[in-house]
Structure formats: C-alpha cells, structure tokens
Design a protein around this motif. Structure first.
Motif, PDB file in Angstrom:
ATOM      1  N   ASN A  18      37.318   7.532  35.250  1.00 49.30           N
ATOM      2  CA  ASN A  18      35.718   7.479  35.864  1.00 49.30           C
ATOM      3  C   ASN A  18      34.265   8.296  35.064  1.00 49.30           C
ATOM      4  N   PHE A  19      35.221   9.101  34.369  1.00 46.12           N
ATOM      5  CA  PHE A  19      35.044  10.501  33.326  1.00 46.12           C
ATOM      6  C   PHE A  19      34.872   9.259  32.490  1.00 46.12           C
ATOM      7  N   ASP A  20      35.244   8.956  32.137  1.00 49.07           N
ATOM      8  CA  ASP A  20      35.901   7.942  30.486  1.00 49.07           C
ATOM      9  C   ASP A  20      35.106   6.919  30.526  1.00 49.07           C
ATOM     10  N   LYS A  21      34.903   6.125  31.388  1.00 49.82           N
ATOM     11  CA  LYS A  21      33.282   5.164  31.677  1.00 49.82           C
ATOM     12  C   LYS A  21      32.227   5.558  31.821  1.00 49.82           C
ATOM     13  N   ALA A  22      32.055   6.543  32.833  1.00 47.36           N
ATOM     14  CA  ALA A  22      30.448   6.886  33.315  1.00 47.36           C
ATOM     15  C   ALA A  22      30.068   7.377  31.640  1.00 47.36           C
ATOM     16  N   SER A  23      30.983   8.138  30.601  1.00 47.08           N
ATOM     17  CA  SER A  23      30.392   8.261  29.608  1.00 47.08           C
ATOM     18  C   SER A  23      29.586   7.070  28.543  1.00 47.08           C
ATOM     19  N   MET A  24      30.736   5.894  28.889  1.00 41.58           N
ATOM     20  CA  MET A  24      30.065   4.949  28.188  1.00 41.58           C
ATOM     21  C   MET A  24      28.908   3.634  28.256  1.00 41.58           C
ATOM     22  N   PHE A  82      38.702  18.454  48.298  1.00 43.95           N
ATOM     23  CA  PHE A  82      37.372  18.519  47.682  1.00 43.95           C
ATOM     24  C   PHE A  82      37.158  20.254  46.508  1.00 43.95           C
ATOM     25  N   ALA A  83      37.315  20.985  47.186  1.00 43.19           N
ATOM     26  CA  ALA A  83      37.350  22.242  45.541  1.00 43.19           C
ATOM     27  C   ALA A  83      37.958  21.824  44.918  1.00 43.19           C
ATOM     28  N   GLU A  84      39.374  21.525  44.682  1.00 46.82           N
ATOM     29  CA  GLU A  84      39.517  21.449  43.659  1.00 46.82           C
ATOM     30  C   GLU A  84      39.461  20.448  42.656  1.00 46.82           C
ATOM     31  N   LEU A  85      39.197  19.233  43.316  1.00 49.13           N
ATOM     32  CA  LEU A  85      38.481  18.475  41.961  1.00 49.13           C
ATOM     33  C   LEU A  85      37.042  18.359  41.717  1.00 49.13           C
ATOM     34  N   ARG A  86      36.439  19.002  42.603  1.00 47.90           N
ATOM     35  CA  ARG A  86      34.963  20.192  41.588  1.00 47.90           C
ATOM     36  C   ARG A  86      35.244  21.122  40.529  1.00 47.90           C
ATOM     37  N   SER A  87      36.211  21.500  40.610  1.00 50.15           N
ATOM     38  CA  SER A  87      36.941  22.611  39.730  1.00 50.15           C
ATOM     39  C   SER A  87      37.306  21.425  38.196  1.00 50.15           C
ATOM     40  N   LEU A  88      38.091  20.188  38.661  1.00 49.10           N
ATOM     41  CA  LEU A  88      39.029  19.555  37.937  1.00 49.10           C
ATOM     42  C   LEU A  88      37.042  18.808  37.003  1.00 49.10           C
ATOM     43  N   ALA A  89      36.443  18.344  37.988  1.00 49.63           N
ATOM     44  CA  ALA A  89      35.138  18.050  37.063  1.00 49.63           C
ATOM     45  C   ALA A  89      33.798  18.715  36.076  1.00 49.63           C
ATOM     46  N   SER A  90      34.096  20.171  37.026  1.00 47.86           N
ATOM     47  CA  SER A  90      33.607  21.085  36.133  1.00 47.86           C
ATOM     48  C   SER A  90      34.679  21.166  34.653  1.00 47.86           C
ATOM     49  N   SER A  91      35.374  21.460  34.664  1.00 47.95           N
ATOM     50  CA  SER A  91      36.071  21.766  33.585  1.00 47.95           C
ATOM     51  C   SER A  91      35.875  20.443  32.306  1.00 47.95           C
ATOM     52  N   LEU A  92      35.834  18.908  33.275  1.00 48.96           N
ATOM     53  CA  LEU A  92      35.390  17.852  32.630  1.00 48.96           C
ATOM     54  C   LEU A  92      34.968  18.095  31.607  1.00 48.96           C
ATOM     55  N   ILE A  93      33.765  18.362  32.147  1.00 49.17           N
ATOM     56  CA  ILE A  93      32.216  18.431  31.674  1.00 49.17           C
ATOM     57  C   ILE A  93      32.574  18.278  30.503  1.00 49.17           C
ATOM     58  N   LYS A  94      32.245  19.522  29.876  1.00 46.15           N
ATOM     59  CA  LYS A  94      32.457  20.085  28.430  1.00 46.15           C
ATOM     60  C   LYS A  94      32.817  19.724  27.063  1.00 46.15           C
ATOM     61  N   HIS A  95      33.953  18.416  28.013  1.00 48.28           N
ATOM     62  CA  HIS A  95      34.771  17.111  26.487  1.00 48.28           C
ATOM     63  C   HIS A  95      33.820  16.108  26.796  1.00 48.28           C
ATOM     64  N   TYR A  96      32.664  15.826  27.563  1.00 50.11           N
ATOM     65  CA  TYR A  96      32.154  14.960  27.543  1.00 50.11           C
ATOM     66  C   TYR A  96      30.883  14.782  27.480  1.00 50.11           C
ATOM     67  N   THR A 104      27.932  13.422  26.553  1.00 52.11           N
ATOM     68  CA  THR A 104      26.651  12.849  27.723  1.00 52.11           C
ATOM     69  C   THR A 104      26.764  13.041  28.854  1.00 52.11           C
ATOM     70  N   ILE A 105      28.020  13.980  29.737  1.00 50.02           N
ATOM     71  CA  ILE A 105      27.813  14.381  30.851  1.00 50.02           C
ATOM     72  C   ILE A 105      27.583  15.248  31.418  1.00 50.02           C
ATOM     73  N   THR A 106      26.643  15.835  31.713  1.00 53.22           N
ATOM     74  CA  THR A 106      26.273  17.123  32.514  1.00 53.22           C
ATOM     75  C   THR A 106      26.420  17.516  34.008  1.00 53.22           C
ATOM     76  N   PHE A 107      26.116  19.137  34.005  1.00 52.92           N
ATOM     77  CA  PHE A 107      27.119  18.858  36.250  1.00 52.92           C
ATOM     78  C   PHE A 107      25.922  18.567  37.368  1.00 52.92           C
ATOM     79  N   ASP A 108      25.012  18.286  36.425  1.00 57.89           N
ATOM     80  CA  ASP A 108      23.762  18.025  37.527  1.00 57.89           C
ATOM     81  C   ASP A 108      24.540  16.260  37.951  1.00 57.89           C
ATOM     82  N   ASP A 109      24.960  15.280  36.822  1.00 53.15           N
ATOM     83  CA  ASP A 109      25.586  14.333  37.027  1.00 53.15           C
ATOM     84  C   ASP A 109      25.984  14.554  38.225  1.00 53.15           C
TER      85      ASP A 109
END
Length: 473
Positions: free
Chosen positions: A147-153, A179-193, A195-200
C-alpha cells in the motif's frame, strides 16, 4: 485393541499439542506407547511473535517450530481430525491429500487450539484478516508495504488516504501489540518514501470496552494509550464496528473510515471443527469440559482415555484468577498445561494418580514497537525501553528448543545493527504471474475446411503450377 502398546492420538500441533508430544517423548520409556500427532500444518506457531512478524522484526520461519524436526519418536500426520467417536475410540482423519479414514486410539489428547471469533458484521468476512497464523502475519506486513508503494504513486486524495489507513479491531494484548508494531513499521517506511509524510498515515484501533489490555492495571493501560497517541495512533474506546462493506469501516459513533487493511483481533473461540465433530462433553462457551487434572470430564465424572489442554479446553483455574473460574486462553497456560498433561498421562498409564493443574499468573508483558513495551506483575509495572527488553528476553527464552531460540536472537541482533528488513514479498502469493505473462503457448489450430462447402471448384493439386509446360512462341 489387539495391539498391547497403547496408542496416544494428539489432535492439533499448536502450543499444547507440540509440548505434550515433546514431553511425552521425554517421559515415556522406549516401547511404552505409540504417539501420533495430527495437524494439517507441519509446524507449531509461536503466536506471541506474530505482531513482530507483521512488523518485519522477526523472520516468519524463525517464529515457527518444525514438528518433524523436533518430534523424533512421534508419528506426524498432515491432516485434520474431523470427527471423534470416543465411545468406540476412533477418530476420523481427513488428510491434506487422500481419502478420510478411521484411526483407532487408546488415549486421545485434544489440543486443537482456537480460531478467530467474529460476529456477523457486514463486510468483515470479505475484507478483514485475523492474526492467529503465521500466514496472516506475513500477509498483513506485505499488504501494508504494498500500500505504501501504491500510495507513493498517487496524488493526495481519498484513494491515497485509504491505502495509508490501518484499522485494528480489538484492544486486548494481540490487538494493541500488532497496532503498535504496525505503527512502528509505518514510521520506519516513511523515510524511504519522499512523497509520503507522517501525517499522511492514519492508524485507528476500535475497542468496544471502556479500556484496553485488561491484563494490566488501569494506570498502565492509560500510559499505553498516551504513548500510542504521541505516536500518531488513535484508539476509539466504547466504540463498536457496525459495518466494513467495501473496506469502509462504519462505527457506532457515526464515523466512517475508508481503509484497505482491517486486522481483526476481537477474541477467539475453540476450534469448532473438532469440538462439534466429536462426542466429548462441551461447556456453554463451546470448549471441551476438562478437569483440573486435564482429563476430560467434570469434577464428579471422568471420561476415561480423554484429555484436553490449551485454548480448546475449559480448565478450572485453581488460583482463582481466571475469568468465570476457568483458565484464560493464552500461551502461558497452554504450555504449562501441556507439560503437566504429558506427566499425568504417563502416570495414568503406569497406574499412578495425576496431579491437578495450578498456575498463578506471574504477570504480563507486551511489545509496543521497537524500543517500547510494557510489563505488569501485580502492582509492579515497567514501561518503555526496559519493558521492551523484558518482553524480548521473556519470549526469546520461551521459544521452544535452542535451535529456534538462536534463530530468533540472531535475527534480533542483525536487525539491531542493520535495521529492519523492508523487503516486500506480497507477490509470493501469486508466484507464477511473471512466468504466465511471458510463457509461450501453442497457437490455436487452423479451422478445418469442409469439402462440401466448396461447390463447382476443383481442389488445387499441390505442385500443379510447377508441372505446366512452358508456353512457346
């Protein structure tokens, strides 16, 4: 039975089933009994690691234990038990390949575990995913990363928001941890995308009760809520999910949350295939009625030759801490019950008396993403980094066998220095897609010519033009 060696049939290869077989191999003398374990999967899943598998902190294969590798003297059967007729001491075995057959036994151990308990909410069966199996944990991880890959486009808008929204249903330990682990994963993904910010990114947990994590104190649970809020994760208390049709989560508060990932952790129930397919006594909540000594039956009656443990059983909690007087369905009880069950079964085979199961809960520990956790024992609580170390230490040691322990610990060590592995393998769910796209296929055969359809025409003769004499003059 014509065979003088007792046959022990273990139904289910989860915590309780695996540990029962493992300990029976230790306690039984050579030739004292034949042990068979039946499960459609060839491994035991260490379920406390599922949230970390979903977050990519643990390799999926490291969080399971291969039955055939670690059960040296037990017959492992890849099948389901779809019927139990204890009156005749036979079980219906339905293998993953082949026809069902009847298996005789002398002693049966029912450890079929639990499955996700859902409610008839529109859209849940079609759009949600549970967190009871290793396959579900891997699918959750890959889904979020895809979903991060798709959203980045995509440009900012409803579709992009939907892809970057995660909804978890259930505020127990499993729900809060994933819930907490997925939030942690998403936060770590942001720096690699870029076009996606934390607030997104948007994370919502739905809990019907007025608090989360009933296993810990109210004060500790409130700290967890505050910690999650600081990390951009929102918890809806006293809120029910009323619909999830087309991925649009409708809440009892009137809110609507479009999402592409709904994780259901709102309770479990005893494996209905085994419970309903047999003649063993069942209590009102659908679990096999079990005595404190882990034999099937009641306080006044024993079903000879039948045992049960783990989530599928209703075992009295002699410590007085269980809900409704019974042990709660968790790994802590399942493992300890299995160890005692193996000893008790061997004792009964030798004409000795079994012991009753007694375990007072020493505490609860949970991981809340990298470097954050919570630990509760009585009135004592630890939070944050030190609790995270306690979480990893406890579960690292609780993982059965040193072979599995080392794999998990080695993975944690690598991740500490190298960072979280962010490889997305969602395509593995359809591994032939590239081969199929480019594979050469035979051309369709040319349609045959019907001679009757050619009227007044002479069929051409092959090579006729070549045989005509040359025209002279």
């Amino acid at each position: 039975m014509t065979n003088t060696v007792p046959k022990i049939l273990i139904v289910g290869g989860g915590y309780a089933g695996f540990y029962t077989a493992w300990k029976l191999e230790k306690h039984l003398r050579k030739g004292e009994a034949d042990v068979m374990i039946v499960d459609p999967l060839p491994y035991m899943t260490y379920q406390p690691f599922l949230p970390e598998v979903a977050a990519g902190s643990i390799e999926a294969r490291h969080s399971v234990v291969a039955l055939r590798r670690h059960l040296k003297r037990t017959t492992v059967v890849a099948a389901k038990v779809t019927g139990i007729n204890h009156a005749t001491k036979t079980a219906t075995i339905t293998p993953i390949a082949g026809e069902p057959y009847q298996q005789e036994y002398d002693q049966i151990v029912v450890t079929a575990g639990a499955v996700s308990r859902t409610f008839p909410i529109p859209g849940i069966a079609d759009n949600a995913i549970g967190l009871k199996t290793i396959e579900e944990a891997v699918a959750i991880r890959d889904k979020l990363m895809s979903n991060f890959d798709k959203a980045s486009m995509l440009p900012a808008g409803p579709e992009r928001d939907r892809l970057l929204t995660v909804v978890v249903v259930g505020g127990g330990f499993a729900g809060i941890e994933v819930f907490a682990e997925l939030r942690s994963l998403a936060s770590s993904l942001i720096k690699h995308y870029p076009t996606i910010t934390f607030d997104d990114t948007h994370f919502h947990l739905i809990e019907a009760m007025g608090r989360i994590m009933p296993e810990v104190s109210l004060k500790t649970s409130e700290w967890v809520l505050k910690s999650l809020a600081q990390r951009g994760a929102f918890v809806h208390l006293d809120t029910q999910l009323t619909s999830a049709v087309d991925g649009i989560v409708e809440l009892s508060t009137g809110e609507s949350i479009p999402t592409d990932l709904i994780v259901w952790t709102a309770g479990v129930m005893a494996n209905p295939t085994v419970v309903r397919g047999g003649d063993l006594p069942v209590e009102e909540r659908g679990r096999i009625r079990t005595r404190a000594d882990l034999r099937v039956g009641s306080e006044d009656e024993i079903v000879e030759g039948a045992w049960a443990a783990g989530d599928v059983s209703a075992v009295p909690d002699l410590s007085g801490g269980g809900v409704g007087g019974y042990c709660v369905p968790n790994a802590q009880h399942a493992v300890r019950q299995a160890k005692l069950l193996a000893k008790n079964l061997v004792a009964v085979l030798r004409g000795e008396l079994p012991r009753e199961y007694f375990h007072k809960n020493m505490g609860a520990v949970a991981g809340l993403g990298l470097y954050s956790g919570v630990f509760q024992s009585g009135n004592f609580a630890m939070k944050g980094l030190i609790a995270w170390f306690a979480h990893r230490g406890y579960h690292g040691l609780a993982m059965p066998s040193w072979e599995r322990k080392w794999r998990v610990l080695w993975g944690w060590w690598h991740n500490f220095w190298l960072g979280r592995d962010l490889v997305n393998l969602e395509a593995v769910q359809n591994p032939r897609y590239v081969f199929e796209e480019f594979a050469a296929r035979p051309r369709p055969a040319a349609p045959a010519i019907d001679p009757k359809s050619v009227v007044g025409e002479k069929a051409p003769v092959a090579g006729a033009d070549a045989k005509k004499p040359a025209k002279v003059g």
